[in-house]
Design an enzyme around this catalytic site. Structure first.
Site, PDB file in Angstrom:
ATOM      1  NE  ARG A  65      37.821  63.522  52.757  1.00  0.00           N
ATOM      2  CZ  ARG A  65      37.504  64.094  51.609  1.00  0.00           C
ATOM      3  NH1 ARG A  65      37.272  63.366  50.522  1.00  0.00           N
ATOM      4  NH2 ARG A  65      37.405  65.412  51.507  1.00  0.00           N
ATOM      5  CB  THR A 340      32.844  62.204  43.514  1.00  0.00           C
ATOM      6  OG1 THR A 340      33.766  63.201  43.896  1.00  0.00           O
ATOM      7  CG2 THR A 340      32.515  61.333  44.700  1.00  0.00           C
ATOM      8  CB  SER A 412      30.473  67.715  50.157  1.00  0.00           C
ATOM      9  OG  SER A 412      31.002  68.946  50.571  1.00  0.00           O
ATOM     10  N   GLY A 433      31.012  67.414  44.432  1.00  0.00           N
ATOM     11  CA  GLY A 433      31.582  68.341  45.411  1.00  0.00           C
ATOM     12  C   GLY A 433      30.513  68.753  46.405  1.00  0.00           C
TER      13      GLY A 433
HETATM   14  O1  DON Z   1      35.064  64.965  49.374  1.00  0.00           O
HETATM   15  C1  DON Z   1      34.543  65.848  48.730  1.00  0.00           C
HETATM   16  O2  DON Z   1      33.570  66.474  49.094  1.00  0.00           O
HETATM   17  C2  DON Z   1      35.080  66.173  47.349  1.00  0.00           C
HETATM   18  N1  DON Z   1      36.467  65.843  47.250  1.00  0.00           N
HETATM   19  C3  DON Z   1      34.275  65.427  46.349  1.00  0.00           C
HETATM   20  C4  DON Z   1      34.657  65.813  44.964  1.00  0.00           C
HETATM   21  C5  DON Z   1      33.549  65.599  44.034  1.00  0.00           C
HETATM   22  O3  DON Z   1      32.476  65.189  44.374  1.00  0.00           O
HETATM   23  C6  DON Z   1      33.781  65.931  42.661  1.00  0.00           C
HETATM   24  N2  DON Z   1      32.672  65.380  41.887  1.00  0.00           N
HETATM   25  N3  DON Z   1      31.984  65.641  41.090  1.00  0.00           N
END
Ligand code: DON
Length: 531
Positions: A65, A340, A412, A433
């Site tokens: 991370r 993501t 998440s 997200g």
């Molecule tokens: O780490 C996280 O939970 C977010 N930054 C992830 C972002 C995300 O999954 C966007 N995707 N569709």
């Protein structure tokens, strides 16, 4: 078998497997390839999480991370009155967290890989140097970036030599990215965190109002952490512990639904949606209250949150006739990112990798150095930006996830491996997200509880509830209008969405030793490739 958001990247991973690589080797090579072919989320400028399980069922995780830079402060996104400067935590160079991807892939390889590092990075260099045919989706991005207000780097990102956006089907070359990848190939982790790349990152930050320094880069370390685990009716669940909230929340939710007799609650019925929404509401309240970077939150009650007793207590407080009230004075919603990417891998010996990584939003901050050719994340937006201030809209200010130098922001992302009889059974994950937690949770239930084939488990109707805002989000063409009405009568606030989740999964059938891979149909360029 490799399942990822891009067919070329899945092919790269499969080629590594065929050439004697194990699941870790294939995951590393696929991830580097995605940084070239799926740049909206595949990355070397972001971060993520990897869950690895060997064929004996021993699990571990790699946390790569992003971190807050040393110069970060808890009020860095606030004005003189202590109010959040709207959007400032998601835009501009201060939104960039210290990238973790290269360190994470390197650590995974050093600990568990088989083939030489260079062999794993080389295919991505080939793709960047020789170019790839631009897909319909990426060509659409190219066109829209060029015509809209974007950081200059993103406006030019898909340009050809004439300075025009590359068109659908044309070959798109990334020379600068190829050069950066060569330094990583030849110098490993140091090729990114030290030397020419690091000094150019630091120079870029200085020139653009960012705060990441050479020291931040040289200090960055990926961390191996024990997987968080739980059980569901004889299956074992291994997932990502904090700084991701995914594993804790999924296990808490599975423990809660284990209390219910799902045999009597048909999939997609009103009772099913209500139960899941209430379970999600509770797990997300606990997430907001308790979870953050474990290196800064030393007393998180992880054992309790993932225990059967705690789930029983939470479950017993569900009203089966009415929606509960989310206490809006206490918690709120954080801004959600849009992109993501998840990949699932299994090798011929049954070693498995479940990995999710991200730039946070699609194309992250949209910022990058033209000398380096890759995009920086905007992951600082995942911290709680205004300490102590939470509202019913979108702000959350709980302590565990306040910005501190060198802290990792709460995530998440939920790369997960489910085992049956001690062997990998389901390898699963998704972008989205906070919806990630819920779509992975539902896919696990669909396979284990509702006996769906993996490809169907991924596609069928999903819902999302995250405590606050108090909304039950559903895929609007997949839930019957009658069910919607019944749920509204129970007091739920329904919000339709085109799609939830973009799941990438592998199911291992123990009886016949066959791997079945599925890439969500919402991933236009994704593919499951096996041999
Ligand atoms: O780490 C996280 O939970 C977010 N930054 C992830 C972002 C995300 O999954 C966007 N995707 N569709």
């Amino acid at each position: 078998m490799v399942v990822s958001d891009n067919a070329l990247a899945s092919k790269v991973g499969t080629a590594i497997l065929k050439n004697g690589g194990n699941a870790i080797d294939a995951a590393v090579a696929t991830a580097f390839a995605l940084a070239v072919t799926h740049p909206q989320a595949g990355n070397i400028g972001g971060g993520g999480f990897l869950v690895y399980m060997n064929s004996d069922g021993n699990a571990t995780t790699i946390d790569f991370r992003e971190k807050a830079p040393l110069l970060a402060t808890s009020d860095m996104f606030l004005d003189e009155d202590g109010e959040l400067i709207r959007g400032s935590n998601h835009y501009g160079a201060k939104s960039i967290g210290v990238p973790g991807t290269v360190a994470g892939l390197y650590l995974a390889h050093q600990k568990y890989g088989l083939l030489p590092w260079k062999v794993l990075v080389q295919p991505s260099i080939y793709l960047a140097e020789n170019g790839v045919e631009l897909s319909w989706t990426l060509a659409g991005h190219a066109k829209s970036f060029n015509a809209s207000a974007q950081p200059q780097f993103l406006r030019d990102y898909y340009d050809n030599e004439e300075g025009e956006p590359t068109q659908f089907g044309e070959v798109w070359v990334q020379k600068e990215l190829a050069n950066t990848l060569k330094l990583i190939r030849d110098n490993g982790k140091d090729g990114f965190y030290k030397g020419a790349v690091a000094s150019e990152i630091a120079a870029f930050m200085k020139a653009n109002g960012g705060i990441i320094t050479m020291e931040d880069l040289s200090k960055y370390e990926a961390i191996e952490r024990e997987a968080i685990s739980g059980t569901y009716k004889g299956y074992e669940i291994f997932s990502m512990p904090p700084p991701s909230s995914g594993g804790v929340a999924i296990i808490e939710m599975l423990n809660m639904v284990e209390q219910a007799n799902l045999d009597t609650i048909p999939f997609n019925s009103t009772n099913y949606v209500h139960l899941l929404a209430e379970v999600m509401r509770r797990a997300f309240a606990d997430r907001a209250e308790h979870l953050g970077d474990p290196d800064f939150n030393l007393n998180m009650p992880l054992k309790r949150l993932t225990s059967k007793e705690f789930a029983k207590m939470r479950y017993n407080n569900i009203d089966f006739k009415h929606a509960s009230v989310s206490d809006s004075s206490k918690f709120g919603q954080i801004y959600e990112g849009e992109n993501t990417t998840h990949l699932s891998v299994i090798d011929k010996d049954g070693n498995a990798v479940s990995m999710t990584y991200t730039l946070e939003q699609s194309y992250g901050s949209g910022l990058g150095s033209s000398k380096l050719g890759f995009i920086f994340n905007n992951e600082m937006g995942d911290f709680n930006p205004q300490p102590g201030y939470t509202n019913s809209g979108w702000l959350i200010g709980t302590d565990p996830n306040i910005i501190e130098p060198e802290k990792r922001m709460l995530s998440s992302m939920s790369p997960t491996i489910v085992t049956k009889n001690g062997k990998p059974y389901l390898i699963i994950g998704s972008p989205g997200g906070r919806t990630i937690i819920n779509t992975v949770f539902q896919t696990i239930l669909n396979v284990i509880e509702y006996d769906m084939p993996i490809e169907r488990a991924i596609e069928v109707m999903k819902i999302h509830h995250q405590w606050l805002p108090d909304e039950l989000i559903f895929e609007y063409d997949l839930m019957s209008p009658d069910t919607q009405k019944a749920l509204e009568q129970m007091g739920h606030n329904l919000q339709g969405r085109q799609n939830l989740g973009r799941l990438m999964g592998i199911l291992c059938t123990s009886e016949s030793n066959v791997y079945i891979g599925a890439s969500d149909s919402s991933s236009p360029d994704g593919a499951a490739i096996g041999y």
